[in-house]
Write a protein that holds these residues in place. Structure first.
Motif, PDB file in Angstrom:
ATOM      1  N   LEU A  16       0.733  -1.272   0.059  1.00 46.38           N
ATOM      2  CA  LEU A  16      -0.174  -0.050  -0.090  1.00 46.38           C
ATOM      3  C   LEU A  16       0.879   1.241  -0.033  1.00 46.38           C
ATOM      4  O   LEU A  16       0.587   2.149  -0.649  1.00 46.38           O
ATOM      5  CB  LEU A  16      -0.987  -0.021   1.185  1.00 46.38           C
ATOM      6  N   LEU A  17       1.963   1.277   0.726  1.00 40.66           N
ATOM      7  CA  LEU A  17       2.587   2.393   0.753  1.00 40.66           C
ATOM      8  C   LEU A  17       3.379   2.879  -0.496  1.00 40.66           C
ATOM      9  O   LEU A  17       3.769   3.821  -0.863  1.00 40.66           O
ATOM     10  CB  LEU A  17       3.978   2.292   1.993  1.00 40.66           C
ATOM     11  N   ARG A  18       3.889   1.490  -1.199  1.00 37.40           N
ATOM     12  CA  ARG A  18       4.392   1.749  -2.337  1.00 37.40           C
ATOM     13  C   ARG A  18       3.536   2.395  -3.511  1.00 37.40           C
ATOM     14  O   ARG A  18       3.707   3.212  -4.468  1.00 37.40           O
ATOM     15  CB  ARG A  18       4.949   0.487  -3.039  1.00 37.40           C
ATOM     16  N   GLN A  19       2.285   1.909  -3.273  1.00 35.53           N
ATOM     17  CA  GLN A  19       1.267   2.383  -4.269  1.00 35.53           C
ATOM     18  C   GLN A  19       0.855   3.964  -3.987  1.00 35.53           C
ATOM     19  O   GLN A  19       0.733   4.812  -4.908  1.00 35.53           O
ATOM     20  CB  GLN A  19      -0.208   1.658  -4.140  1.00 35.53           C
ATOM     21  N   PRO A  91      -5.729   6.715  -5.771  1.00 37.20           N
ATOM     22  CA  PRO A  91      -6.594   7.483  -6.837  1.00 37.20           C
ATOM     23  C   PRO A  91      -8.080   6.762  -7.114  1.00 37.20           C
ATOM     24  O   PRO A  91      -8.940   7.667  -7.207  1.00 37.20           O
ATOM     25  CB  PRO A  91      -5.912   7.459  -8.070  1.00 37.20           C
ATOM     26  N   ALA A  92      -8.039   5.552  -6.985  1.00 38.91           N
ATOM     27  CA  ALA A  92      -9.330   4.669  -7.378  1.00 38.91           C
ATOM     28  C   ALA A  92     -10.357   5.143  -6.315  1.00 38.91           C
ATOM     29  O   ALA A  92     -11.623   4.884  -6.525  1.00 38.91           O
ATOM     30  CB  ALA A  92      -9.182   3.279  -7.401  1.00 38.91           C
ATOM     31  N   TYR A  93     -10.038   5.493  -5.081  1.00 39.03           N
ATOM     32  CA  TYR A  93     -11.015   5.659  -3.922  1.00 39.03           C
ATOM     33  C   TYR A  93     -11.110   7.150  -3.744  1.00 39.03           C
ATOM     34  O   TYR A  93     -12.047   7.721  -2.658  1.00 39.03           O
ATOM     35  CB  TYR A  93     -10.357   4.984  -2.894  1.00 39.03           C
ATOM     36  N   ARG A  94     -10.696   8.159  -4.671  1.00 39.08           N
ATOM     37  CA  ARG A  94     -10.929   9.473  -4.152  1.00 39.08           C
ATOM     38  C   ARG A  94     -12.360   9.904  -4.438  1.00 39.08           C
ATOM     39  O   ARG A  94     -12.830   9.248  -5.459  1.00 39.08           O
ATOM     40  CB  ARG A  94      -9.606  10.327  -4.978  1.00 39.08           C
ATOM     41  N   GLY A  95     -12.754  11.116  -4.058  1.00 36.59           N
ATOM     42  CA  GLY A  95     -13.779  11.771  -4.179  1.00 36.59           C
ATOM     43  C   GLY A  95     -15.128  11.378  -3.717  1.00 36.59           C
ATOM     44  O   GLY A  95     -16.234  11.266  -4.094  1.00 36.59           O
TER      45      GLY A  95
END
Length: 171
Positions: A16-19, A91-95
């Motif tokens: 996760l940290l790498r992502q 990014p996939a979970y933003r907004g």
């Protein structure tokens, strides 16, 4: 509103940290780190809960997906002992309101310690999403400030403050 819970940072969260170390995610915080820096950060995060100085958490969705990080840590700011908060969402979970949910949950943990009056967050003035999280979580904007992050790099940040002794007001 998004649903998620926090889990203390764990060895399994290195991926996760790498992502989260992508150019897009680290755009307002000095850019991506080297793999060596990511490994060192991961080690600090894993050991952090035992330090008594704060805690880093993984943001976990109801389906078990690991969607981001949030944490708080002790620091001195303008001659006061405060907690600083920081967060990042993939990014996939933003907004979807996930960062606000995560920040509110981390604030509850910090509030429960009863050892600091204020929490602060210092998002870049150029980061509208993180500034919106501060507003939604009930922080008060104190104004712009020079802020060193990463170490050795000055940035223009907004200084947001939240009184941990006041009842929660965020949404």
């Amino acid at each position: 509103m998004a649903q998620a819970h926090l889990e203390p940072w764990h060895e399994r969260d290195l991926d996760l940290l790498r992502q989260l170390n992508s150019p897009e995610t680290r755009r307002h915080t000095g850019g991506p780190e080297t793999d060596e820096q990511v490994l060192a950060r991961h080690d600090r995060y894993v050991r952090f809960a035992d330090s008594g100085q704060g805690c880093m958490f993984t943001v976990v969705l109801p389906d078990g997906a690991r969607a981001g990080s949030v944490g708080y840590w002790a620091r001195e700011w303008r001659e006061q002992q405060v907690y600083e908060l920081g967060w990042a969402v993939l990014p996939a979970y933003r907004g979807k309101g996930l960062a606000t949910v995560a920040v509110l949950a981390a604030l509850e943990v910090a509030r429960g310690r009863r050892d600091r009056r204020y929490a602060h967050a210092y998002p870049s003035v150029d980061n509208p999403a993180s500034n919106a999280v501060c507003r939604k979580a009930g922080f008060t904007l104190l104004g712009e400030t020079g802020f060193e992050y990463p170490p050795g790099r000055m940035m223009r940040a907004n200084d947001w403050q939240l009184d941990l002794t006041a009842p929660p007001t965020g949404s």
